[in-house]
Each structure stands twice: as C-alpha cells, then as structure tokens.
Write a protein that holds these residues in place. Structure first.
Motif, mmCIF file in Angstrom:
data_model
loop_
_atom_site.group_PDB
_atom_site.id
_atom_site.type_symbol
_atom_site.label_atom_id
_atom_site.label_comp_id
_atom_site.label_asym_id
_atom_site.label_seq_id
_atom_site.Cartn_x
_atom_site.Cartn_y
_atom_site.Cartn_z
ATOM 1 N N ALA A 287 1.069 -1.287 0.133
ATOM 2 C CA ALA A 287 0.321 -0.135 0.268
ATOM 3 C C ALA A 287 1.053 1.407 0.047
ATOM 4 C CB ALA A 287 -1.427 -0.307 1.446
ATOM 5 N N LEU A 288 2.361 1.093 0.619
ATOM 6 C CA LEU A 288 2.770 2.632 1.147
ATOM 7 C C LEU A 288 4.215 1.758 -0.279
ATOM 8 C CD1 LEU A 288 3.664 2.514 4.331
ATOM 9 C CD2 LEU A 288 1.428 3.516 2.905
ATOM 10 N N SER A 289 3.587 1.498 -1.118
ATOM 11 C CA SER A 289 4.877 1.479 -2.442
ATOM 12 C C SER A 289 5.194 2.691 -3.151
ATOM 13 C CB SER A 289 4.276 0.203 -3.361
ATOM 14 O OG SER A 289 5.247 -0.201 -4.336
ATOM 15 N N GLY A 290 5.886 3.231 -3.955
ATOM 16 C CA GLY A 290 6.531 4.226 -4.664
ATOM 17 C C GLY A 290 6.872 5.184 -2.947
ATOM 18 N N MET A 291 6.618 5.354 -1.771
ATOM 19 C CA MET A 291 6.926 6.093 -0.880
ATOM 20 C C MET A 291 8.465 5.978 -0.530
ATOM 21 S SD MET A 291 3.878 8.293 -0.919
ATOM 22 C CE MET A 291 3.869 8.463 0.353
ATOM 23 N N SER A 375 8.362 -6.224 9.680
ATOM 24 C CA SER A 375 7.306 -5.963 9.838
ATOM 25 C C SER A 375 6.347 -4.280 8.925
ATOM 26 C CB SER A 375 6.767 -6.452 11.060
ATOM 27 O OG SER A 375 5.687 -6.226 11.933
ATOM 28 N N SER A 376 4.729 -4.712 9.539
ATOM 29 C CA SER A 376 3.777 -3.679 9.132
ATOM 30 C C SER A 376 3.637 -3.076 10.853
ATOM 31 C CB SER A 376 2.826 -4.085 8.534
ATOM 32 O OG SER A 376 2.654 -4.882 7.311
ATOM 33 N N THR A 377 3.811 -3.401 11.527
ATOM 34 C CA THR A 377 3.921 -3.547 12.915
ATOM 35 C C THR A 377 5.380 -2.763 12.996
ATOM 36 O OG1 THR A 377 3.483 -5.199 13.888
ATOM 37 C CG2 THR A 377 1.824 -4.513 13.663
ATOM 38 N N ASN A 378 6.426 -2.867 13.041
ATOM 39 C CA ASN A 378 8.075 -2.732 13.491
ATOM 40 C C ASN A 378 7.765 -0.951 14.151
ATOM 41 O OD1 ASN A 378 10.363 -0.521 13.064
ATOM 42 N ND2 ASN A 378 10.814 -1.954 11.804
ATOM 43 N N ALA A 379 8.454 -0.727 15.229
ATOM 44 C CA ALA A 379 8.260 -0.134 16.266
ATOM 45 C C ALA A 379 8.604 1.404 15.744
ATOM 46 C CB ALA A 379 8.667 -1.015 17.812
ATOM 47 N N PHE A 380 9.059 1.161 15.560
ATOM 48 C CA PHE A 380 9.634 2.960 14.932
ATOM 49 C C PHE A 380 9.200 3.122 13.719
ATOM 50 C CE2 PHE A 380 14.223 0.531 16.116
ATOM 51 C CZ PHE A 380 14.034 1.717 17.142
ATOM 52 N N GLN A 388 -2.233 2.192 7.879
ATOM 53 C CA GLN A 388 -2.504 2.271 6.169
ATOM 54 C C GLN A 388 -2.186 0.332 5.900
ATOM 55 O OE1 GLN A 388 -1.841 5.236 3.653
ATOM 56 N NE2 GLN A 388 -0.787 5.875 5.344
ATOM 57 N N LEU A 389 -0.795 -0.410 6.610
ATOM 58 C CA LEU A 389 -0.359 -1.425 5.806
ATOM 59 C C LEU A 389 -1.778 -2.613 6.799
ATOM 60 C CD1 LEU A 389 2.997 -1.260 6.616
ATOM 61 C CD2 LEU A 389 2.309 -0.840 4.161
ATOM 62 N N LEU A 390 -1.911 -2.375 7.832
ATOM 63 C CA LEU A 390 -2.965 -3.631 7.596
ATOM 64 C C LEU A 390 -4.308 -3.489 7.671
ATOM 65 C CD1 LEU A 390 -2.230 -2.830 12.191
ATOM 66 C CD2 LEU A 390 -1.591 -5.016 10.624
ATOM 67 N N ALA A 391 -4.657 -1.960 7.466
ATOM 68 C CA ALA A 391 -6.017 -2.383 6.508
ATOM 69 C C ALA A 391 -6.128 -2.522 5.362
ATOM 70 C CB ALA A 391 -6.701 -0.496 6.125
ATOM 71 N N ALA A 392 -4.663 -2.781 4.791
ATOM 72 C CA ALA A 392 -4.463 -3.644 3.216
ATOM 73 C C ALA A 392 -4.993 -4.765 3.642
ATOM 74 C CB ALA A 392 -3.376 -2.504 2.385
ATOM 75 N N GLY A 393 -3.814 -4.964 4.583
ATOM 76 C CA GLY A 393 -3.869 -6.449 4.567
ATOM 77 C C GLY A 393 -2.569 -7.151 4.952
ATOM 78 N N GLN A 394 -1.773 -6.062 5.352
ATOM 79 C CA GLN A 394 -0.064 -6.299 4.995
ATOM 80 C C GLN A 394 0.613 -6.632 6.623
ATOM 81 O OE1 GLN A 394 0.544 -3.291 1.331
ATOM 82 N NE2 GLN A 394 2.648 -3.708 1.891
ATOM 83 N N SER A 395 1.042 -8.164 6.379
ATOM 84 C CA SER A 395 1.441 -8.143 7.729
ATOM 85 C C SER A 395 3.561 -7.619 7.882
ATOM 86 C CB SER A 395 2.023 -9.746 7.808
ATOM 87 O OG SER A 395 2.530 -10.308 6.603
ATOM 88 N N THR A 396 3.969 -7.761 5.928
ATOM 89 C CA THR A 396 5.035 -6.908 5.846
ATOM 90 C C THR A 396 5.201 -6.146 4.569
ATOM 91 O OG1 THR A 396 5.816 -9.507 4.226
ATOM 92 C CG2 THR A 396 6.047 -8.878 7.175
ATOM 93 N N PHE A 397 6.318 -5.306 4.823
ATOM 94 C CA PHE A 397 6.489 -4.953 3.449
ATOM 95 C C PHE A 397 8.010 -4.674 3.284
ATOM 96 C CE2 PHE A 397 7.248 -1.122 7.031
ATOM 97 C CZ PHE A 397 8.446 -0.740 6.945
#
Length: 952
Positions: A287-291, A375-380, A388-397
């Motif tokens: 979902a955040l690709s290209g950022m 991880s999409s939940t990386n603490a940093f 946004q990532l969790l809403a898109a169903g992404q656990s990683t990027f």
C-alpha cells in the motif's frame, strides 16, 4: 624580465613540440656513454661503462648494438618533469605504459585477480597487455611478486638509489623467462653511491585535498679498500581524495545509460541516481509502495526525476547514489641496504635487502540494502503508516536504502614486502661468471570495515515493543539470549539510525595472504672465438625458483547466517557478511630453466654495412604445474653508416599461469549488476559474484616481431630520431571471463557459450555470476613507437628536448563465442580491461635558465578514443575527448648558500592549466552511477609542490 619572457616562451612551445613531432620512446645509445638525458648529467659515482649491462640481453654490452627497442630514462629527469614523488608514478607518464593500476583506479574491497588483493597497488602495464605480461627487474634480477596474483607492486623498489630505468618493449622470455611477453622494466641501481643526500617535499591540490608529504635520503661509503656500503630510507604520505561524488565540480554523478542499441543508445548523462533506492528508504511493495522517507519518520511520494533509458536509474529526483573515494589515501615506508666486497681482484660478493611497508584505504561507498523485509508493526514505524498497512492486509513490506547514515565501506590493505638478494661474481680470463640467490616475501592483510552482519541486521530490523518494559527492543532478544545485547535499528529516514544500532550491526572481515619466492640463478659469459667481423659473445645461464601462496579469511564463503529466532531477512543460504574471503592451503610452483644467448658479428666495415650483428637466444623452461616450453629470440642490428642503423627482432615468448590463475580459492562478493533474464530484457540485481581458479590452465604463447631504425645525423649534433614497429600475437591467452558482464550473458543467448557462468536461481530467485580464467582467447596488437631527442645550448646554457610517442591503434581480444573486443583506442572495457588511447605523447623540455635556475616542462597528451571496444555497442556520443596536461618545475640552486656539494629548492605545478578529465562512464555499469572519468586521466587537477634536496 628576460628570464620571465624565456620561461613563458618555453611553456608555450612545449605543447606544440609534444603534439607536432612524430616520435617514439626507444633510445638504444646508452652503451655509447651518453647521458640518458642531457638535462640530467650523470653523477660522478654512477656505474662505469664496463659495469653496464644492456637490459634485454646477457651478452650485449653496448646499447647501440641491441636489436630490441630499449628506452633509458634517468630518474632525475622523470621526477623533475613529473614530480609525483615516486619513480613508478612518473614512469606511467611514458607512452609505452597503458592501463596501469594506481591510486585513482576503481577502489576495491574484494580479492579479485584483477586487483591482486589491493586495488591501489602501483602496478606497471606495458601496452595494456596486462601487468602479468610485464616483467619487473631490479638491477637485472626478477623482483619477487608482491601481490597474490603474481604481479609486482613496484613501490618495493628502493627509489632513493635508482639511477635510471630501462624499458624494453619487445618479447624477451628467452633471456629472462616467463612473463616477459610485452617487455621488461629494469630499475638500475647506483651501486657506487658515496656521500649522503636527502630530500623533502610537500604538495597539495588547489582544492585543498590530495596533500602529499615525502621525505627520504641515502648514504654510501667505502669500507676499507675493498668494501662499499650504501643504504636508503623513504617515507611517503598521501591524503588522497576521499569523495568521488562531491570533491570535483566536473564530476557530477556522470554515468552511461541506455541499452547500447540503435533505438536506445548508451548516453552519457549527469546527476544520475539509482531509481530503486533512496537515502532514507524507499518502500517497494504494498500500500505504501513508491513512498520514501526523505525525512526521519515521514513518508513522501518518491520523486522519480527524469528517465535515463535504463531501468536502474534516473536523473535527479529522490534517487540515491554512491560515493566512493577518488584517490586512495596511503602511507609507505621504504628501506634498503647493500654491502659489496671484493674478495680478490677477480671475485666480488654482495648482499642487499629491502622492504616496503605500505597501507592504503579505499572507500567503495555506502552499504546498499536491497529488498529488506520489515514488519508492518515495526516499532519505529509511525502508527499512521502501520494502520494503512494493516488496513490493506499487509503483515510485511519491503524497502531499499543506500545507508548514507552509516559509515562507508572501507577497505584497508596493509602490505609488508621483504626482498633479499645475495650474489657472487667474478672473472676467469676472458669469461665472466655470477651466481645469485633471491628471497622475497609479501604479506598482505586486507580489512573491510563497516559491513552489515546478516544475523545482527536481521535481528535489529525486527523492532518491537517489549510488553514488560514498554521499551523498543529486538524481537529476537525476547526469546534468544544470544541477542540480549541487540540494539534495534531504525532505517526510516536518512539519519534515523542511532549510533549504538550502527555499531551493533556493522562489523569487519579480514583477509591475510602470504606470497613467497625463492630463486637461484647462475650465468657465465665470454668470447669463445672470433670471426672475420669480430668477437662472438656467448652467455649460458640457468635458474631455479619456487613460488608459494596461502591465504586465510576471517569470514569464508561457506559462513552462513544462523537464522534461529530471526523472522525476516535471513535464510539458510544468507552469507554472514556481503563480502567473504577464502581460506587456501599452501600451493606452490617450481620452475627450472636453462638458456643460451649469442651475439654473432657477420659483417664489419663493408660498403653500406659498417657492421651487421646477429643476436640469438633460446631457453628451456619446465613448470611443475603447467608443463615444459621452449622460447627463443632472433634479432639483428645493421649499422648502415655512422648516422643510420636498422634493427629487428623475432621472438617466441610465454606467460605461464600463476598460482592464483590455477588455484585461486573461491571468493564470493555481493554487488549490483546488470542481469539479462532474456536476450532482450535487462534488470539491475543485487547478486553474488563467485571467483574461482582453474587448475587445467597451460602457458600462453606469444610471438612478437619488431623492426626499427635509429638516425643520428652528423650534421645536427645532439639530435637522435628513432622509430620502431611492433606486432604481438598471444595465443592460448588466459582470460578471466566474468559472468556478470553483459557481453558474456549475450554470448550465452547467442551461441550457448559461458552459460555455466550464469546461475539463474541462486538462493531462491537471485542469480549468481561466476568468474573463471580460461585458455581460450587470442590477443593481437601492433603499433609504432617513436622518439625525438635533442640536446644543445641556447644562450650559452644547456637545453634538452625529448618527445616520445606511441601509436597503438588496435588491441584485439578474440574469444570463442564472444564478440571480438578491440581495446585499442577504447575506454573502459570488459573483464577489467583498462583504457588504451591509440596515440599517447610525452614531451620533456629542460633548460638551464641561468646558472642557478633551471626550468623543466612536461607535456602529456592522449587522443580521443572510443567509449567501448565492443563494435556492436551504439553510443549517442561514441568518443571520450582528448586530454592533455602540462607540468612546470623550477629548481633554484642553493649549493653556495648551504656550503655543500649540491643543494636545491624546487617548486612544481602539475596540471598547470587545471585541465579537467573528460566525463565518461562504464557501459556495463549503469547501476553504479558516478564512474565519471577514465583511469588514464588524473582527476587531481592543478596541484602545487615545494621541496628541497641536499647532497654532500
């Protein structure tokens, strides 16, 4: 005012002289007792005429009778004209040298055969046929190899006591053995130095970098009636130029982009950046690709800049780039000592030894982190992005980043080179004999710093919140005590990483190699009989030598990361470090040789034949690793009149495979390469390059013939003109084929060759490229060398001019299943080939302006050349512009002020007009923006040097 006018006039004229006189670099008149350069008178303690041995022969004592082209240059003349501080740097200004490696070659952190373990070693290369085909001698004896690919870092030669350098440009394997295919470079020692001398100098570029400091001296004295002792010491420091991307305004991240086709030609562009990377981290999936994180913790759309025609790169925008060093910083200390003793009037013994202790550091750029999984939940990661990532169903990027917030990768090479030589020589009637023993030992330690440890990087990137403390920690530390000291790493921004995390993740790998040579040789020469035309001189010689090599690495190619407790960025085949070094047991090679050489006079004092001499030589060589070989040489000198002589040679020469060619231990280096998954598509990949040896190699066989003339018109005293044609063919040539080279990959698709060098699926879907040497190619080259030298007096003061030219239009590399490469008159080439201008000119001018002021001018010119030696490549602009530099040295005699035998203060300006190297690029390096100048050109710019010398 008059002196100022003369200086300006000379400065203006030297460029015209350098470009207008068709000349070459062969002077064969050393044996006539003439000074090698009229501007540099011989010292009174220089070797006497009867001590002179003509380099290239064991029987010829008169350089004018040598059929092989021979250039002799006094070291004083070299250093006055090109005051770089080392004789070898100055030698590389001569046109016969092309493609030599030096401090501004591409920096290297690996152990490839091209670099010999040290990317900044000072390695000589005649005619760009390869440093391994140029034999280096010290006072007539083979110099032990100092790099593990059997090449010689010539900084081991004791510069302070070298009186001249002989360069033989022709095959002389029959005289000196293997490696003398393209020629010989012989450093001639001043064996009779008495007194003392010292010098010191400092230099700096006009940009405030590239500073140098050099101090050295020599001492010599007689010991009783029969002994003589001499020694020398030199210490050099060079600060280098540490940043290629920003140190010079003309170096604006230039790179060749495109596919090299008619529809998408290679185009030289500036401000080229890698489109797949940013300095703060570019997200490449989901979902955040290209950022990109242009600011710490803040995402913004990635600015794609302007297209370059290559998938790897863009112009401007948010793309990142690399920043290697431009000139490597270095320090070196050199020591030498020699003791001679006459046992009797007819028997003489000597022992000599030297050492070179050198350290240089090259920076290859920042760590290029590719396809990091986070991880999409990386603490940093800020909460808004996590949502946004969790809403898109992404656990990683995934994310790519050039890690400019951490130190650059730095490769430091430390060498300890030791050389010992002892001998005995004497005479028995009309016969002279000698025997010597040589031992050489080279220790090379390379430490590559600031490399990411794969285990620690994987653990540090998986940052979570500790439920017990609320602190950000490494996920692995919660379950595995091995990671109790793990420091979580924040890569979300150019400077987001803490110093503690950087220190935790980055480590070093080291490589240690030892190369040794032991050699013994003996020779006897004399005159067994005479003919109607004069005495026949004969020499018999024999030699034995043994070379050995071993190495060890702190991290080997089979050291893989332990992925226990690590969730991301770690697999069973993940190398512990991106650069690894091999272990190698001791491998060795022994050589036995026997040779005969004869000089046979055929005519004397005939009409149109003042003399006619024939020179013949033959050598039998037996290698324990690669077989038995015969080499031979046939040459002649026809002196038509006192003014004109003709000369020519025909030779069969060999270059046996080195221990490294045969038994190179496997090394793996990860890097960015152009990959052709099909014959019509290309992509940039981060992949391993795997180097291997080939124990089945045999010797190369070269055939060279030369033909030339020397003209010294009696009606123009002091003028000498020489011209020589040369033609060399090397069969069975050992060629290292690189799988990552695009031409190699195309050969796989076009003809099915070299496909074994490209492994499509290595560690999943990542390709791997192999590098191996093969006996499979032919090398052909030809050209013309010329020289014009003139010594006279102007206004009652000595004036000398010398112009040397090399014309080498073609160097063909013919390889089965591959397109023929013509490296003559071409820039960066495949397989580590260096630039080869087809026309090179060096012009020297020395004038004693007054009794106390001397001016030396030096002009170096090369013509424009093609950007590539591959004919099928299409370029928008196919040529690199010509390039010329002018050096000026003023020497002020201060001997009377210091009340010593000789002292002087000198000031030099190199690259007087601040000529800028033409922009260029490597056609197969589109993914490495910033390779912006050819290595035949010095990027330093205008530089200043002041120094003094004193002699007593």
């Amino acid at each position: 005012m008059k002196s100022k006018y003369v200086a300006c006039s000379l400065l203006a004229s030297v460029s015209a002289v350098g470009l207008a006189l068709p000349a070459l670099a062969q002077s064969a008149d050393r044996g006539r007792g003439e000074a090698p350069n009229a501007a540099a008178p011989a010292e009174p303690e220089a070797a006497s005429a009867q001590d002179i041995i003509v380099t290239g022969s064991r029987v010829i004592r008169d350089g004018s009778a040598s059929p092989t082209p021979l250039t002799t240059v006094a070291t004083d003349a070299l250093l006055a004209a090109a005051p770089s501080g080392t004789i070898s740097d100055a030698l590389n200004t001569l046109p016969v040298f092309s493609g030599s490696r030096n401090s501004f070659s591409n920096p290297g952190s690996n152990a490839t055969g091209v670099q010999g373990g040290n990317g900044n070693a000072n390695v000589l290369n005649l005619r760009n046929l390869g440093a391994t085909r140029t034999l280096v001698l010290f006072d007539g004896h083979r110099v032990p190899p100092t790099l593990f690919n059997s090449t010689v870092d010539v900084d081991i030669i004791p510069q302070e006591l070298i009186q001249s350098v002989d360069v033989v440009t022709g095959g002389v394997s029959a005289v000196y053995g293997s490696d003398a295919v393209s020629g010989v470079v012989n450093y001639v020692l001043n064996r009779k130095f008495n007194g003392f001398r010292a010098h010191g100098e400092m230099g700096i570029s006009q940009y405030g970098d590239a500073a140098t400091r050099n101090i050295g001296g020599a001492f010599g004295t007689d010991v009783g009636d029969r002994g003589h002792f001499e020694m020398s010491l030199q210490h050099r420091e060079a600060d280098g130029i540490l940043h290629r991307a920003t140190a010079r305004s003309w170096d604006n991240l230039a790179s060749l982009q495109g596919a090299g086709t008619a529809t998408n030609p290679y185009t030289l562009l500036s401000n080229v950046r890698l489109s797949g990377y940013s300095f703060g981290g570019k997200i490449t999936s989901g979902a955040l690709s290209g950022m990109t994180f242009n600011s710490n913790g803040v995402l913004s759309p990635f600015n794609t800049g302007t297209s370059t025609g290559s998938s790897c790169c863009q112009i401007g925008g948010d793309g990142a780039y690399q920043d290697a060093s431009m000139i490597a910083p270095s320090t070196a200390t050199q020591v030498f000592g020699r003791f001679d003793y006459d046992l009797t009037d007819d028997v003489h013994v000597f022992v000599q030894g030297g050492g070179n202790f050198k350290k240089n550091t090259s920076y290859t750029g920042w760590n290029q982190l590719a396809s990091l999984t986070l991880s999409s939940t990386n603490a940093f990661l800020p909460t808004a992005y996590q949502d946004q990532l969790l809403a898109a169903g992404q656990s990683t990027f995934t994310m790519n980043e050039i890690w400019s917030g951490a130190p650059r990768i730095a490769a430091t090479s430390q060498t300890r080179q030791i050389y010992v030589n002892a001998g005995i020589e004497g005479s028995l009637g009309a016969w002279k004999w000698n025997g010597t023993y040589t031992h050489g030992s080279s220790r090379l330690k390379t430490v590559v710093k600031n490399l990411p440890n794969a285990e620690r990087l994987s653990a540090a990137l998986d940052a979570v919140v500790d439920p017990a403390t609320g602190n950000i920690v490494c996920n692995a530390s919660l379950t595995n005590s091995a990671y109790s000291n793990c420091v979580p790493l924040n890569l979300f921004g150019p400077t987001a990483a803490s110093q503690a995390a950087i220190d935790y993740v980055l480590g070093s790998v080291s490589y240690l190699s030892h190369t040794t040579m032991d050699a013994a040789d003996a020779a006897i020469s004399g005159t067994p009989f005479s003919t109607w035309a004069g005495p026949v001189n004969v020499a018999l010689s024999a030699e034995w030598r043994r070379l050995s090599f071993n190495s060890s690495g702190s991290t080997t190619p089979t050291d893989y990361a332990d992925c226990t407790s690590l969730r991301y960025n770690c697999t069973a085949t993940t190398a512990l470090y991106p650069t690894t070094f091999p272990d190698s047991d001791t491998v060795s090679q022994s050589v036995k040789e026997a040779a005969i050489e004869a000089e046979i006079p055929l005519l004397k004092d005939f009409v149109l034949a003042r003399s006619l001499n024939l020179n013949v030589a033959a050598r039998y060589t037996s290698y324990s690793t690669s077989g038995d070989y015969w080499t031979w040489k046939l040459g002649g000198v026809w002196e038509i009149t006192d003014d004109l002589k003709l000369r020519g040679t025909l030779s069969r020469d060999i270059r046996a495979p080195t221990l490294y060619d045969l038994f190179q231990p496997t090394t793996v280096v990860w890097g960015n390469y152009t990959y052709l998954p099909t014959s019509t598509t290309s992509t940039a990949v981060y992949a391993p390059s795997i180097n291997e040896g080939n124990p089945n190699l045999t010797a190369e066989v070269g055939h060279t013939y030369t033909f030339g003339a020397v003209y010294k018109p009696h009606f123009v005293p002091g003028l000498t003109l020489t011209v020589d044609y040369y033609h060399t063919i090397i069969d069975n040539a050992i060629t290292t084929v690189q799988g990552f080279n695009t031409a190699t990959q195309q050969s796989c698709y076009n003809s099915g060759t070299y496909c074994d060098l490209i492994q499509a699926n290595y560690s999943g879907t990542t390709p791997a490229f192999y590098i191996r040497p093969y006996n499979l190619s032919k090398i052909r080259t030809y050209g013309i060398d010329g020289e014009v030298s003139y010594a006279t007096r102007l206004g009652g003061q000595p004036l000398s001019m010398r112009v040397l030219v090399n014309y080498q239009p073609h160097i063909y590399y013919e390889q089965p299943g591959a397109v023929t490469v013509d490296q003559g008159g071409a820039g960066w080439g495949a397989n580590g080939l260096m630039p080869s201008p087809s026309v090179q000119v060096s012009a020297f001018l020395g004038y004693q302006l007054t009794d106390t002021i001397k001016i030396d001018l030096f002009e170096k010119y090369r013509n424009k050349f093609r950007r590539s030696g591959v004919a099928s490549h299409v370029f928008a602009d196919p040529y690199v512009s010509s390039y010329a530099t002018t050096n000026l040295t003023l020497t002020f005699d201060t001997g009377s002020a210091w009340k010593v035998q000789d002292s002087a203060f000198y000031v030099s300006v190199t690259n007087l007009f601040n000529a800028k190297p033409p922009l260029s690029g490597y056609y197969s390096g589109q993914s490495a923006a910033g390779q912006s100048f050819e290595f035949s050109d010095d990027p330093t710019g205008r530089a200043f040097l002041v120094g003094f010398r004193v002699k007593g």
